[in-house]
Design a protein around this motif. Structure first.
Motif, PDB file in Angstrom:
ATOM      1  N   GLU A 100       0.831  -1.212   0.000  1.00 13.25           N
ATOM      2  CA  GLU A 100       0.000   0.000   0.000  1.00 13.25           C
ATOM      3  C   GLU A 100       0.864   1.260   0.000  1.00 13.25           C
ATOM      4  O   GLU A 100       0.558   2.237  -0.690  1.00 13.25           O
ATOM      5  CB  GLU A 100      -0.939   0.005   1.202  1.00 13.25           C
ATOM      6  N   LYS A 103       2.183   1.613  -3.527  1.00 13.36           N
ATOM      7  CA  LYS A 103       1.148   2.135  -4.435  1.00 13.36           C
ATOM      8  C   LYS A 103       0.973   3.643  -4.246  1.00 13.36           C
ATOM      9  O   LYS A 103       0.837   4.397  -5.210  1.00 13.36           O
ATOM     10  CB  LYS A 103      -0.187   1.428  -4.172  1.00 13.36           C
ATOM     11  N   ILE A 130       1.994  -3.390  -9.715  1.00 10.95           N
ATOM     12  CA  ILE A 130       1.310  -2.096  -9.516  1.00 10.95           C
ATOM     13  C   ILE A 130       1.181  -1.429 -10.880  1.00 10.95           C
ATOM     14  O   ILE A 130       2.124  -1.420 -11.668  1.00 10.95           O
ATOM     15  CB  ILE A 130       2.086  -1.178  -8.562  1.00 10.95           C
ATOM     16  N   ILE A 132      -0.502   2.339 -12.321  1.00 13.81           N
ATOM     17  CA  ILE A 132      -1.254   3.587 -12.160  1.00 13.81           C
ATOM     18  C   ILE A 132      -1.634   4.071 -13.554  1.00 13.81           C
ATOM     19  O   ILE A 132      -0.764   4.319 -14.401  1.00 13.81           O
ATOM     20  CB  ILE A 132      -0.429   4.671 -11.443  1.00 13.81           C
ATOM     21  N   ILE A 141      -5.326   3.955  -9.267  1.00 13.96           N
ATOM     22  CA  ILE A 141      -4.660   2.657  -9.085  1.00 13.96           C
ATOM     23  C   ILE A 141      -5.540   1.580  -9.716  1.00 13.96           C
ATOM     24  O   ILE A 141      -6.740   1.484  -9.444  1.00 13.96           O
ATOM     25  CB  ILE A 141      -4.437   2.367  -7.601  1.00 13.96           C
ATOM     26  N   LYS A 144      -6.168  -5.143  -8.613  1.00 10.58           N
ATOM     27  CA  LYS A 144      -5.317  -6.315  -8.821  1.00 10.58           C
ATOM     28  C   LYS A 144      -5.917  -7.257  -9.860  1.00 10.58           C
ATOM     29  O   LYS A 144      -5.180  -7.887 -10.642  1.00 10.58           O
ATOM     30  CB  LYS A 144      -5.137  -7.035  -7.480  1.00 10.58           C
TER      31      LYS A 144
END
Length: 609
Positions: A100, A103, A130, A132, A141, A144
């Motif tokens: 986190e 991210k 990750i 963006i 974001i 997943k």
């Protein structure tokens, strides 16, 4: 003309022919000198102008090169910052605990820079950890569940081969989605570098999808008037990222535009550009200036020989092309103007040549009659003497009559011969009137030679007077594209000698037009102060040196100056203005600054009831 030609050919007139030959020689010599001076001067101007174009093109391209390199350096700096992030190293040892924070770091980079379409972390198997995405003017974001495997993408396996502190930069091209070029066009460059854990084990890559339009915008934005739409941005194969025609851009991305290359349009010029990193040369088409950009910074280039070879091949070309017609536009105009002036002077000289030859002919012919005229001049002198004699006689006769008959009248008074007295009185009276008439005629003639201007102030509309004068000079102002505006309110009246103020305004406005550059501006203003009227004529012309301001209105320092278009003046206008304003018990002065213009002002007291 026929008689003059026969006289020239006559054997008796050798002096005339000799004079004509000498005059013709002077004319030819002057023409050759003038032509030589014109050619040398125009060639010098052309040389200086081309030098200016060369220097401007070099400066503009050097600035563009530096700006683009700075943009690339900024992106690679962001890339290396992410690759060496402390959060990233912690992530490899404790993935769940630091994902986190990582991210948030990637998202923060995208939010603050706004130049990345995607910011990604990909593991050693090609799986996105990750991502963006920047869409709808804000980064987000990617969940997943929507992350993808990129192990087959060239930018992954090419960058994963690299060592620490080495950078991979993809070609600049258009973004493709589902096999189709994304509309609107989205130029893209991918920057990538491998990342390592705390044990120095390679664990994946960081990838930044950079908006290539930022580099293109940096390239096309420029304000130099000599470089208009003549800049080109190309890849190493000669395809345009940005050219002079939009339809030629990104030709390598379209199957039907594969032939739209710099080489196909400019031929051998491309060979010269490919052969070296930077240069400048001229062809029949115009002036080319180019530089080569190597996007990957030297300290971040791969160290292996085979990769180094790939890196050297990856470069861009920025080109300034000034077409021949633009390069020589001003030069051609100057040549046309020079030829026009030369033709005008030649015609003028030929006319002068003819007039001088004709004058010399009549001069020689007049010498033949000189002796005859000397006789006639003697007769004229005699006539002149006679004329003065008549004038003297006409003046003396009445006075002689008056004096003589006054004596006779006096004697007849003693004899009381009233008949004779009346007769002599009548003669005296008539003689006196003749003398008076003659003297009056002479006096009136002399007064007619002396101009007199009576000073009779009257109340009138100043704005109407100024408008009439501006209209009078409208043609002069239009010839030099000068805008003349008035700042005088309607119904502005004052009491003054109208003709004198008219003369003052005409002189000042004429001078303002004379010393204002083409496309300049002149403002005529008037306002009423507490106890006087102030009128101003303001221009943004060439200005007056400070040491001349105090001497402008002094006749002892009178000096004429040519205007911006070589207009001539009498040199007496300002002295006349000063005399007329002083008749109104006023004053006149000038304020000026070289290169910024002049302001001529005059004021005089308001009329008192």
């Amino acid at each position: 003309m026929k008689n003059i030609w026969y006289s020239f050919m006559n054997e008796e007139n050798k002096s005339i022919r000799s004079f004509v030959r000498n005059l013709l020689f002077i004319f030819i010599f002057g023409f050759v000198v003038l032509l030589s001076v014109l050619i040398i001067t125009l060639n010098k101007y052309e040389e200086v102008e081309k030098k200016a174009y060369r220097e401007v093109a070099e400066t503009v391209l050097a600035t563009k090169l530096e700006n683009i390199q700075d943009d690339v350096k900024s992106v690679t700096s962001d890339l290396m910052m992410l690759a060496e992030s402390g959060n990233l190293k912690k992530f490899w040892s404790d993935k769940e605990g630091n994902i986190e924070d990582l991210k948030a770091e990637f998202l923060n980079l995208s939010i603050h820079h706004e130049v990345f379409d995607q910011v990604r972390l990909i593991d050693e198997k090609g799986m996105e950890i990750i991502r963006i995405n920047y869409s709808s003017a804000r980064p987000s974001i990617v969940p997943k569940s929507k992350l993808q495997n990129k192990k087959d993408r060239y930018y992954f396996y090419d960058s994963f081969k690299l060592d620490r502190n080495e950078v991979f930069i993809s070609p600049l091209d258009l973004n493709v989605e589902n096999g189709e070029i994304e509309i609107p066009l989205k130029p893209m460059i991918r920057f990538a570098t491998p990342v390592f854990d705390s044990q120095n084990v390679k664990r994946g890559v960081v990838v930044l999808n950079y908006y290539g339009q930022n580099i293109i915008n940096e390239f096309v934005n420029q304000r130099n008037p000599l470089i208009k739409d003549q800049l080109m941005f190309l890849n190493s194969e000669g395809y345009w990222f940005k050219g002079q025609r939009a339809e030629s851009d990104w030709g390598f991305m379209y199957e039907d535009k594969q032939d739209l290359t710099f080489e196909n349009e400019y031929g051998a010029v491309w060979d010269s550009i490919v052969a070296t990193g930077q240069s400048q040369f001229e062809t029949k088409k115009g002036m080319f200036t180019f530089k080569t950009i190597y996007p990957i910074p030297k300290k971040l280039t791969p160290s292996r020989n085979e990769q180094q070879h790939i890196n050297d091949d990856y470069h861009w070309k920025i080109v300034s092309f000034i077409p021949f017609h633009i390069l020589n536009e001003k030069s051609n105009l100057r040549w046309k103007q020079a030829l026009f002036i030369l033709a005008f002077l030649s015609i003028s000289w030929l006319f002068i040549f003819y007039r001088l030859a004709k004058t010399q002919y009549f001069k020689i012919k007049s010498q033949v009659a000189l002796k005859e005229r000397e006789i006639a001049l003697g007769e004229l002198n005699a006539t002149k003497d006679k004329l003065f004699s008549i004038i003297a006689h006409d003046l003396m006769n009445p006075f002689n009559s008056i004096i003589g008959f006054s004596d006779l009248l006096n004697e007849q008074m003693k004899l009381k011969d009233y008949k004779r007295i009346e007769e002599y009185a009548e003669i005296i009276h008539n003689s006196s009137n003749r003398a008076k008439d003659l003297l009056s005629n002479l006096l009136e003639w002399s007064q007619s030679q002396i101009g007199r201007i009576d000073f009779n102030p009257e109340r009138y509309d100043l704005k109407k007077q100024i408008d009439e004068i501006v209209l009078l000079f409208s043609n002069n102002a239009q010839v030099k594209s000068i805008e003349v505006t008035t700042q005088v309110s309607s119904g502005f009246t004052m009491c003054a000698q109208k003709e004198m103020i008219n003369t003052v305004l005409r002189n000042l406005i004429s001078n303002a037009i004379k010393f204002t550059m083409p496309h300049g501006e002149i403002v005529i203003a008037a306002k009423q102060l507490e106890d006087e009227v102030l009128i101003s004529v303001i221009d943004n012309g060439v200005g007056i040196p400070f040491d001349r301001l105090a001497k402008l209105f002094q006749i002892s320092e009178n000096e004429t100056t040519l205007g911006t278009a070589n207009e001539k003046g009498t040199g007496l206008g300002l002295m006349l203005c000063k005399e007329f304003i002083e008749k109104h018990n006023g004053r006149i002065w000038a304020e000026s600054e070289i290169g910024k213009g002049s302001s001529f002002k005059f004021s005089f007291p308001l009329d008192k009831e």
